[in-house]
Scaffold this active site. Structure first.
Site, PDB file in Angstrom:
ATOM      1  N   HIS A 124       0.825  -1.219   0.000  1.00  0.00           N
ATOM      2  CA  HIS A 124       0.000   0.000   0.000  1.00  0.00           C
ATOM      3  C   HIS A 124       0.856   1.265   0.000  1.00  0.00           C
ATOM      4  CE1 HIS A 124      -3.522  -2.550   1.785  1.00  0.00           C
ATOM      5  NE2 HIS A 124      -3.348  -2.742   0.505  1.00  0.00           N
ATOM      6  N   CYS A 132       5.239  10.649  -9.047  1.00  0.00           N
ATOM      7  CA  CYS A 132       4.732  11.553 -10.087  1.00  0.00           C
ATOM      8  C   CYS A 132       3.593  10.862 -10.826  1.00  0.00           C
ATOM      9  CB  CYS A 132       5.850  11.907 -11.070  1.00  0.00           C
ATOM     10  SG  CYS A 132       5.247  12.900 -12.442  1.00  0.00           S
ATOM     11  N   CYS A 135       4.842  10.727 -14.896  1.00  0.00           N
ATOM     12  CA  CYS A 135       5.909   9.836 -15.385  1.00  0.00           C
ATOM     13  C   CYS A 135       6.192   8.674 -14.430  1.00  0.00           C
ATOM     14  CB  CYS A 135       7.190  10.629 -15.627  1.00  0.00           C
ATOM     15  SG  CYS A 135       8.000  11.145 -14.107  1.00  0.00           S
TER      16      CYS A 135
HETATM   17  N1  APR Z   1      -1.278  -6.876  17.882  1.00  0.00           N
HETATM   18  C1  APR Z   1      -1.768  -7.639  16.845  1.00  0.00           C
HETATM   19  N2  APR Z   1      -2.929  -7.352  16.202  1.00  0.00           N
HETATM   20  C2  APR Z   1      -3.633  -6.293  16.656  1.00  0.00           C
HETATM   21  C3  APR Z   1      -3.196  -5.484  17.737  1.00  0.00           C
HETATM   22  C4  APR Z   1      -1.957  -5.818  18.358  1.00  0.00           C
HETATM   23  N3  APR Z   1      -1.455  -5.110  19.354  1.00  0.00           N
HETATM   24  N4  APR Z   1      -4.125  -4.502  17.949  1.00  0.00           N
HETATM   25  C5  APR Z   1      -5.112  -4.703  17.016  1.00  0.00           C
HETATM   26  N5  APR Z   1      -4.818  -5.784  16.253  1.00  0.00           N
HETATM   27  C6  APR Z   1      -5.571  -6.358  15.128  1.00  0.00           C
HETATM   28  C7  APR Z   1      -7.059  -6.090  15.142  1.00  0.00           C
HETATM   29  O1  APR Z   1      -7.750  -7.086  15.888  1.00  0.00           O
HETATM   30  C8  APR Z   1      -7.408  -6.158  13.649  1.00  0.00           C
HETATM   31  O2  APR Z   1      -7.712  -7.493  13.262  1.00  0.00           O
HETATM   32  O3  APR Z   1      -5.075  -5.752  13.952  1.00  0.00           O
HETATM   33  C9  APR Z   1      -6.106  -5.735  12.963  1.00  0.00           C
HETATM   34  C10 APR Z   1      -6.118  -4.337  12.337  1.00  0.00           C
HETATM   35  O4  APR Z   1      -7.051  -4.356  11.298  1.00  0.00           O
HETATM   36  P1  APR Z   1      -7.266  -3.067  10.360  1.00  0.00           P
HETATM   37  O5  APR Z   1      -7.384  -1.873  11.197  1.00  0.00           O
HETATM   38  O6  APR Z   1      -8.374  -3.432   9.448  1.00  0.00           O
HETATM   39  O7  APR Z   1      -5.879  -2.946   9.582  1.00  0.00           O
HETATM   40  P2  APR Z   1      -5.381  -3.734   8.286  1.00  0.00           P
HETATM   41  O8  APR Z   1      -5.839  -5.135   8.276  1.00  0.00           O
HETATM   42  O9  APR Z   1      -3.944  -3.491   8.180  1.00  0.00           O
HETATM   43  O10 APR Z   1      -6.151  -2.906   7.119  1.00  0.00           O
HETATM   44  C11 APR Z   1      -5.874  -3.230   5.790  1.00  0.00           C
HETATM   45  O11 APR Z   1      -7.149  -1.354   5.044  1.00  0.00           O
HETATM   46  O12 APR Z   1      -7.738   0.752   5.574  1.00  0.00           O
HETATM   47  C12 APR Z   1      -6.999   0.020   4.692  1.00  0.00           C
HETATM   48  O13 APR Z   1      -5.059   0.568   3.470  1.00  0.00           O
HETATM   49  C13 APR Z   1      -5.514   0.351   4.763  1.00  0.00           C
HETATM   50  O14 APR Z   1      -3.618  -1.145   4.822  1.00  0.00           O
HETATM   51  C14 APR Z   1      -4.900  -0.922   5.339  1.00  0.00           C
HETATM   52  C15 APR Z   1      -5.889  -1.988   4.940  1.00  0.00           C
END
Ligand code: APR
Length: 274
Positions: A124, A132, A135
């Site tokens: 991501h 850019c 380009c």
């Molecule tokens: N350790 C491990 N896991 C954790 C912790 C922790 N301390 N705290 C929270 N979590 C878990 C939550 O339970 C949840 O399942 O991390 C996860 C975070 O989920 P999201 O907030 O959905 O993040 P992510 O999965 O990375 O999102 C994917 O969505 O919004 C877009 O581009 C953004 O890269 C991101 C993508």
């Protein structure tokens, strides 16, 4: 007697040279960077349909410039102030020991790199890079520039004109073609960077063990990575304080926070390997 999941995971990791990690926002929570979903997450405070798309951000900029400045400033400052936690550090250690082949991350923060990981595949994009739109030229930014941005965006009662000037300064013309530039991060509706996506698919389908840390597994195509590894015969180990749609797929589910679980996992792996 059946081994506890953590002991089993440690023995799997200690005996492989084909470990790949797949990380999400949860791995950086203990470093002070908010995740996206769940109570108090970024999307809980900033609606993703407006702040997660470029078009939405533009519309928000016209209506509520201060909210946009606050959003950008929070992400920048939290990423710059954060330090790697034991989960990031354990992965970097395993990379130096030849156990870990690559980290595939959805995170735009720079904590894997700060921890010393050299093989990080960023699906991501990254907070410290500009791209850019004409380009495709990519330029890395150093921390001084990034802190400068955060300061420009933290002006009290910043108005549309000031915010526009700050953004103009940040997104200066491409030094290569003079074209318009944007942060090299993936917004909803954007394509993933194709080189990173290809590399991630290859790493997942060739790994022996995939360690899935701190992701809700809800955002595609990134969330396909665990399926790819599983289909190719890889063992799936998941670390998360809460079960996710990936948990039924996992061979081992380690319930807990990444920093805490990885600290214990790294200790057990070291005691097996040495
Ligand atoms: N350790 C491990 N896991 C954790 C912790 C922790 N301390 N705290 C929270 N979590 C878990 C939550 O339970 C949840 O399942 O991390 C996860 C975070 O989920 P999201 O907030 O959905 O993040 P992510 O999965 O990375 O999102 C994917 O969505 O919004 C877009 O581009 C953004 O890269 C991101 C993508």
């Amino acid at each position: 007697m059946e081994r506890k999941p953590l002991a089993e995971a440690a023995s799997q990791i200690a005996s492989t040279q084909g470990l790949v990690a797949f990380t999400g926002a949860g791995i950086s929570e203990e470093s002070g960077i908010a995740s996206f979903r769940g109570r108090g997450g970024l999307w809980d405070r900033y609606p993703p349909e407006r702040f997660g798309t470029l078009r939405g951000l533009m519309a928000e900029f016209l209506l509520r410039p201060q909210r946009v400045a606050g959003f950008l400033q929070e992400i920048l400052t939290s990423c710059l102030e954060a330090e790697p936690n034991p989960a990031h550090l354990a992965l970097a250690q395993w990379e130096t020991e030849g156990v870990l082949r690559a980290v595939i991350t959805q995170n735009i923060d720079i904590l894997h790199e700060r921890a010393g990981c050299n093989k990080t595949i960023k699906l991501h994009g990254s907070i410290d890079r500009l791209r850019c739109v004409d380009c495709g030229f990519k330029q890395d930014l150093d921390e001084t520039q990034l802190w400068g941005w955060a300061r420009d965006l933290s002006l009290e009662r910043i108005g549309r004109r000031q915010l526009w000037r700050a953004l103009q300064k940040i997104l200066s013309a491409c030094p290569y073609c003079g074209g318009r530039r944007r942060p090299d991060v993936v917004f909803f509706g954007d394509l993933l960077p194709q080189d990173a996506w290809m590399e991630a698919q290859q790493a997942a389908s060739l790994c022996q063990v995939l360690l899935v840390i701190g992701t809700s597994g809800l955002v595609y195509p990134a969330a396909d990575i665990p399926m790819l590894a599983k289909k190719a015969g890889g063992i799936l180990i998941e670390i998360n304080p809460e079960p996710t749609p990936l948990t039924p797929l996992a061979d081992l589910y380690l319930e807990g926070k990444a920093g805490e679980v990885m600290q214990e996992l790294a200790r057990q792996v070291t005691s097996i390997r040495h």
